[in-house]
Design an enzyme around this catalytic site. Structure first.
Site, PDB file in Angstrom:
ATOM      1  N   HIS A  61      65.285   6.913  28.655  1.00  0.00           N
ATOM      2  CA  HIS A  61      64.591   6.568  27.416  1.00  0.00           C
ATOM      3  C   HIS A  61      64.963   7.529  26.300  1.00  0.00           C
ATOM      4  CE1 HIS A  61      61.527   5.219  24.643  1.00  0.00           C
ATOM      5  NE2 HIS A  61      61.078   6.461  24.541  1.00  0.00           N
ATOM      6  N   HIS A 115      61.858  -5.136  22.753  1.00  0.00           N
ATOM      7  CA  HIS A 115      62.940  -4.814  21.808  1.00  0.00           C
ATOM      8  C   HIS A 115      64.254  -4.867  22.573  1.00  0.00           C
ATOM      9  CE1 HIS A 115      62.215  -0.859  23.684  1.00  0.00           C
ATOM     10  NE2 HIS A 115      63.471  -0.558  23.373  1.00  0.00           N
TER      11      HIS A 115
END
Length: 257
Positions: A61, A115
């Site tokens: 991430h 997303h």
């Protein structure tokens, strides 16, 4: 058996919205890091139950600095940092890959933190004309390296998306999405038990997983949220002020721009 775990954060159990992953609520950001480590450790446990000899965890991430080595099961190695030329550093020789804590693609209705790579940058991403997110593309990048993706965890929309891109893949639903910043969560103990069980199940049946067929050239099209300077060159086709595409013989290389 070597297992490679790529871990995102939006699909981690216990995370219901953006306040967990920005700097507006430090206490929630700290909790998100603990939740991420908890899901990772449950997955690592499941790997070794299935007979793994080596487990590599990629902190995937953002810039790749979300958990620390001391938070992770000592039987696993941790890959951190930015590797702009390689999506899966340290995956060489892996027998299976797990996509842990993934989210649905941009625009997926009712999905938590949906997303495609960048919520601020990309409105939509298309693979050969088909809307795609990180799940669909990472399954193909793994296949380019000869590694089957055997399990995907996340909310119900992410799990459904994984099954659409790779029929028969094992999924692990750790929450139900109601909206971008709203989810029904389950207790960490239940989520971790489920992750460990599904991981073991997925690895024991890894030889039956069929990787997607790779046909080239492939085309990726980026539809931007806002206008900005679009890269130009012989390999870039500018569609309009907010849209461009590239074609080539490697999904991973096309994502480097």
């Amino acid at each position: 058996m070597k297992v490679y775990i790529f871990c995102d954060i939006e699909g981690i159990s216990g995370i219901a919205g953006g306040c967990y992953i920005d700097n507006s609520r430090p206490e929630l950001l700290a909790a998100a890091r603990r939740f991420m480590a908890g899901d990772i450790n449950a997955c690592v446990e499941g790997c070794f139950r299935a007979g793994a000899d080596e487990v590599v965890v990629r902190d995937g991430h953002g810039s790749g600095f979300n958990v620390t080595c001391e938070m992770i099961d000592p039987r696993a190695d941790l890959v951190q940092g930015v590797a702009p030329r390689c999506r899966f550093p340290g995956a060489e020789g892996a027998d299976a890959m797990i996509l842990l804590g993934y989210h649905a693609m941009a625009g997926a209705a009712g999905a938590v933190l949906e997303h495609s790579y960048s919520a601020a940058g990309f409105q939509t991403l298309r693979f050969n004309g088909r809307p795609v997110g990180e799940i669909g593309l990472d399954i193909r990048i793994a296949a380019e390296h000869g590694i089957p993706v055997v399990m995907v965890s996340g909310d119900d929309k992410a799990c459904r998306e994984a099954e659409e891109w790779l029929p028969g893949v094992t999924t692990c639903q750790v929450k139900t999405g109601y909206d971008t910043h709203c989810a029904r969560l389950i207790a960490p103990e239940r989520a971790h038990r489920l992750i460990a069980e599904r991981t073991t199940e997925a690895l024991r049946r890894r030889t039956s997983v069929r990787m997607p067929e790779l046909e080239y050239p492939v085309t990726l099209r980026w539809e931007l949220v806002e206008r900005h300077a679009v890269p130009t060159g012989p390999d870039v086709t500018v569609i309009d002020a907010r849209t461009y595409e590239k074609s080539g013989d490697s999904v991973e290389k096309l994502l480097i721009w």
